[in-house]
Design a protein around this motif. Structure first.
Motif, PDB file in Angstrom:
ATOM      1  N   MET A  64      12.532  -8.372  11.786  1.00 33.14           N
ATOM      2  CA  MET A  64      11.565  -7.265  11.896  1.00 33.14           C
ATOM      3  C   MET A  64      11.675  -7.305  10.259  1.00 33.14           C
ATOM      4  N   ALA A  65      12.015  -7.720   9.551  1.00 31.30           N
ATOM      5  CA  ALA A  65      11.234  -7.413   7.938  1.00 31.30           C
ATOM      6  C   ALA A  65      10.278  -8.130   7.920  1.00 31.30           C
ATOM      7  N   LEU A  66      10.185  -9.277   8.731  1.00 31.31           N
ATOM      8  CA  LEU A  66       8.728 -10.188   8.298  1.00 31.31           C
ATOM      9  C   LEU A  66       7.386  -9.398   8.830  1.00 31.31           C
ATOM     10  N   VAL A  67       8.190  -8.483   9.818  1.00 35.72           N
ATOM     11  CA  VAL A  67       6.891  -7.982  10.373  1.00 35.72           C
ATOM     12  C   VAL A  67       6.160  -6.727   9.433  1.00 35.72           C
ATOM     13  N   TYR A  68       7.257  -5.869   9.305  1.00 38.78           N
ATOM     14  CA  TYR A  68       6.922  -4.797   8.597  1.00 38.78           C
ATOM     15  C   TYR A  68       6.125  -5.334   6.955  1.00 38.78           C
ATOM     16  N   LEU A  69       7.043  -6.616   6.408  1.00 39.16           N
ATOM     17  CA  LEU A  69       6.431  -7.048   5.733  1.00 39.16           C
ATOM     18  C   LEU A  69       4.485  -7.710   5.771  1.00 39.16           C
ATOM     19  N   VAL A  70       4.805  -7.669   6.548  1.00 34.88           N
ATOM     20  CA  VAL A  70       2.788  -8.568   7.172  1.00 34.88           C
ATOM     21  C   VAL A  70       2.490  -7.438   7.127  1.00 34.88           C
ATOM     22  N   ALA A  71       2.681  -6.037   7.925  1.00 34.18           N
ATOM     23  CA  ALA A  71       2.102  -4.904   8.505  1.00 34.18           C
ATOM     24  C   ALA A  71       1.496  -3.949   7.372  1.00 34.18           C
ATOM     25  N   CYS A  72       2.653  -4.080   6.087  1.00 36.15           N
ATOM     26  CA  CYS A  72       2.092  -3.042   4.354  1.00 36.15           C
ATOM     27  C   CYS A  72       0.958  -4.068   3.864  1.00 36.15           C
ATOM     28  N   LEU A  73       0.599  -5.467   4.228  1.00 36.82           N
ATOM     29  CA  LEU A  73       0.363  -6.188   3.373  1.00 36.82           C
ATOM     30  C   LEU A  73      -1.061  -6.391   3.581  1.00 36.82           C
ATOM     31  N   LEU A  74      -0.741  -6.036   5.202  1.00 41.58           N
ATOM     32  CA  LEU A  74      -2.457  -6.534   5.666  1.00 41.58           C
ATOM     33  C   LEU A  74      -3.808  -5.543   4.635  1.00 41.58           C
ATOM     34  N   PRO A  75      -3.634  -4.903   4.348  1.00 45.75           N
ATOM     35  CA  PRO A  75      -4.770  -3.835   3.566  1.00 45.75           C
ATOM     36  C   PRO A  75      -5.163  -4.783   2.534  1.00 45.75           C
ATOM     37  N   ILE A  76      -3.981  -5.431   2.286  1.00 48.33           N
ATOM     38  CA  ILE A  76      -4.452  -6.091   1.016  1.00 48.33           C
ATOM     39  C   ILE A  76      -5.272  -6.906   1.395  1.00 48.33           C
ATOM     40  N   GLY A  77      -5.010  -7.921   2.077  1.00 48.79           N
ATOM     41  CA  GLY A  77      -5.634  -9.013   2.232  1.00 48.79           C
ATOM     42  C   GLY A  77      -6.998  -8.546   2.821  1.00 48.79           C
ATOM     43  N   ILE A  78      -7.048  -7.607   3.776  1.00 49.19           N
ATOM     44  CA  ILE A  78      -8.193  -7.584   3.819  1.00 49.19           C
ATOM     45  C   ILE A  78      -8.923  -7.086   3.244  1.00 49.19           C
ATOM     46  N   GLY A  79      -8.875  -6.595   2.087  1.00 50.91           N
ATOM     47  CA  GLY A  79      -9.297  -6.184   0.761  1.00 50.91           C
ATOM     48  C   GLY A  79      -9.922  -7.214  -0.283  1.00 50.91           C
ATOM     49  N   ALA A  80      -9.119  -8.517   0.411  1.00 54.10           N
ATOM     50  CA  ALA A  80     -10.284  -9.605  -0.194  1.00 54.10           C
ATOM     51  C   ALA A  80     -11.733  -9.710   0.201  1.00 54.10           C
ATOM     52  N   LEU A  81     -12.430  -9.664   1.211  1.00 49.80           N
ATOM     53  CA  LEU A  81     -13.132  -9.045   1.987  1.00 49.80           C
ATOM     54  C   LEU A  81     -14.426  -8.337   1.611  1.00 49.80           C
ATOM     55  N   SER A  82     -13.979  -6.996   0.744  1.00 52.60           N
ATOM     56  CA  SER A  82     -14.465  -6.371   0.129  1.00 52.60           C
ATOM     57  C   SER A  82     -15.800  -6.857  -0.629  1.00 52.60           C
ATOM     58  N   ARG A  83     -17.151  -5.849  -1.012  1.00 52.84           N
ATOM     59  CA  ARG A  83     -18.288  -6.385  -2.408  1.00 52.84           C
ATOM     60  C   ARG A  83     -18.133  -6.040  -3.262  1.00 52.84           C
ATOM     61  N   ALA A  84     -16.658  -4.931  -3.626  1.00 55.14           N
ATOM     62  CA  ALA A  84     -16.742  -4.370  -4.711  1.00 55.14           C
ATOM     63  C   ALA A  84     -16.698  -5.484  -5.717  1.00 55.14           C
ATOM     64  N   ALA A  85     -17.283  -4.538  -7.279  1.00 62.80           N
ATOM     65  CA  ALA A  85     -16.963  -5.720  -7.973  1.00 62.80           C
ATOM     66  C   ALA A  85     -15.262  -5.423  -8.379  1.00 62.80           C
ATOM     67  N   PRO A  86     -15.254  -6.905  -9.430  1.00 63.53           N
ATOM     68  CA  PRO A  86     -13.948  -7.380  -9.314  1.00 63.53           C
ATOM     69  C   PRO A  86     -13.593  -6.434  -9.841  1.00 63.53           C
ATOM     70  N   LEU A  87     -11.874  -6.191 -10.245  1.00 64.03           N
ATOM     71  CA  LEU A  87     -10.985  -5.556 -10.807  1.00 64.03           C
ATOM     72  C   LEU A  87     -10.073  -5.548 -11.619  1.00 64.03           C
ATOM     73  N   ASP A  88     -10.510  -5.067 -12.944  1.00 64.70           N
ATOM     74  CA  ASP A  88      -8.844  -5.676 -14.217  1.00 64.70           C
ATOM     75  C   ASP A  88      -7.306  -5.219 -13.408  1.00 64.70           C
ATOM     76  N   PRO A  89      -6.923  -6.252 -13.865  1.00 62.13           N
ATOM     77  CA  PRO A  89      -5.703  -6.806 -13.567  1.00 62.13           C
ATOM     78  C   PRO A  89      -4.658  -5.584 -13.081  1.00 62.13           C
ATOM     79  N   TRP A  90      -4.503  -4.286 -14.054  1.00 63.68           N
ATOM     80  CA  TRP A  90      -3.697  -3.275 -13.350  1.00 63.68           C
ATOM     81  C   TRP A  90      -4.293  -2.524 -13.192  1.00 63.68           C
TER      82      TRP A  90
END
Length: 485
Positions: free
Chosen positions: A21-47
């Motif tokens: 359950m903990a693993l499923v929770y982490l994957v679900a919460c992190l999923l949009p960050i992974g999908i965000g890698a597909l965005s064509r937006a300009a690179p972001l500052d680290p912060w």
């Protein structure tokens, strides 16, 4: 109790182990960050990337709260109500922290270079029309958590209703903010992800407050009798109305009950089933302790009852041992009587010990039935009253000496204990049984208490596990936002 027709207990639903359950929770919460890698937006500052990661994961975690706390058995059916409540509360604090830090991380580099300019940028975020929905969402979320902390200040139905409204405002505003103002979410796969997330939330609320409302009215139950069992303690015999399917449950589980014209999920209350599934219908033992329960004794036979359930993991099917210790404090006798009645109905041959503690002797319930069970089971009973007035049995508290005497001749490490009662009693007995050698996983309790706290060792272990999950989430958000955003 009148013998009824036998009902086959329902099969336990699948439940993932805690680590899964903990693993499923982490994957679900992190999923949009992974999908965000597909965005064509300009690179972001680290912060800025870190701030974006906090917003993406925090909003998703807020949406997941609906599923983990919404009585969806496939999601949280194996956790137990105490664990679900504790997780929901801690997760709410974490989500607020993540979403408060979300805009601060964006302005942090600017503030380091020029504090005045950084402050102006933050004010622009908080007051500008482009970000207004996000600010409204954050305000609703903070207010929701504050009202959760101050839950006892509000009437139950007002608190429940405001909780739902604020949750919808927070989720709706957050999704609108992400899809309209988010640099990564404005277009592409992540934009579609938020639409899917919105559809899931709408469906979840439709099930919670639409489908369940409809089922409460299309599958009504009927109150057959109300019997006094002790001082301000009543037992309700509730039977399915004509055309209503019986509830298949395990002894020790609970249901949410509504009454008459108030059969709507916002007005329901949880009560343990004080019955064996080998008898038709449901028995609930309820003590007058609040606005709703104070009227239970006045309910008339024939009153329409709404039943939603069963729920809970407070069962011997989930927790087995060579011998069984049942511990009840006050109205905590309700699920204990359900377990005892089922053990009698099944003719269980294991050694069984029952400790039942109350404040005053007149608070004891079902003593005749408990005594009768001794003729069927290998049962020893310890009755304890805090007050000695009018009582010639054991007095005081359920301490180690009393437990050792009750369990004499039984190896604690091979037994299982199930207890329900006031928080301080449960905490003390839980720790004492561990000290006596009973494995902590075999010490099972229910409190129906949102403010369970960190009193018992089990509470602290559980909370430490939750903290570990959220620490992992924070670390992964920090790392992944730098790698993929």
């Amino acid at each position: 109790m009148t013998q009824k027709a036998e009902v086959t207990p329902g099969a336990a639903w699948p439940a993932l182990p805690a680590r899964a359950m903990a693993l499923v929770y982490l994957v679900a919460c992190l999923l949009p960050i992974g999908i965000g890698a597909l965005s064509r937006a300009a690179p972001l500052d680290p912060w800025e990337a870190f701030g974006a990661g906090l917003g993406l994961a925090g909003l998703t975690a807020m949406a997941v709260q609906v599923l983990t706390s919404g009585r969806f058995r496939a999601v949280s059916g194996g956790m137990g109500i105490d664990r679900v409540m504790a997780f929901h509360k801690i997760a709410a604090y974490v989500v607020v922290l993540m979403l408060v830090l979300h805009p601060l991380a964006y302005v942090w580099p600017t503030w380091l270079d020029d504090p005045a300019r950084g402050s102006e940028r933050l004010v622009a975020y908080l007051t500008g029309p482009d970000w207004r929905s996000g600010v409204i969402a954050l305000g609703a979320l903070v207010l929701l958590v504050v009202m959760g902390v101050a839950r006892d200040v509000f009437r139950y139905e007002i608190w429940r209703g405001s909780h739902v409204i604020l949750a919808l405002v927070a989720l709706g505003g957050g999704l609108h903010h992400a899809a309209s103002a988010g640099r990564l979410s404005a277009l592409g796969a992540l934009h579609g992800f938020w639409w899917v997330m919105g559809a899931v939330i709408v469906l979840a609320f439709a099930v919670l407050y639409g489908w369940r409302w409809l089922r409460l009215h299309r599958q009504p139950w009927e109150l057959r009798s109300v019997e006094p069992k002790a001082d301000r303690v009543w037992e309700l015999d509730i039977q399915p109305a004509e055309g209503t399917a019986p509830v298949a449950y395990r002894a020790g589980q609970f249901v949410w009950m509504t009454v008459a014209g108030r059969r709507f999920p916002l007005f329901d209350h949880p009560f343990s089933i004080a019955d064996s599934p080998r008898r038709a219908g449901l028995s609930l033992i309820i003590k007058e302790a609040g606005d709703f329960t104070s009227t239970v004794g006045n309910l008339r036979p024939g009153t329409a009852i709404g039943i939603d359930g069963p729920y809970g993991t407070f069962t011997l099917e989930r927790h087995s041992g060579d011998h069984v210790l049942l511990v009840a404090g006050g109205v905590g006798i309700a699920p204990i009587m359900g377990l005892l009645r089922d053990l009698v109905a099944r003719g269980d041959t294991r050694p069984l010990r029952l400790a039942y503690a109350v404040g005053q002797p007149e608070n004891f319930a079902c003593l005749d039935e408990i005594e009768a069970a001794r003729a069927v089971l290998d049962l020893d009973v310890l009755l304890i009253s805090e007050s000695a007035e009018g009582w010639d049995g054991a007095t005081g508290y359920l301490d180690r000496a009393k437990l050792e005497a009750l369990l004499r001749g039984l190896a604690p490490e091979r037994g299982v204990a199930l207890m329900c009662g006031p928080g301080p009693m449960v905490t003390k007995v839980s720790d004492t049984l561990e000290d006596m050698g009973m494995p902590w996983r075999n010490v099972v309790y229910e409190r129906f208490d949102y403010a369970g706290g960190l009193s018992a060792r089990q509470d602290r272990r559980r909370t430490l596990g939750f903290v570990g999950v959220f620490a992992a989430l924070a670390g992964l958000v920090a790392a992944l936002s730098q790698i993929v955003l």
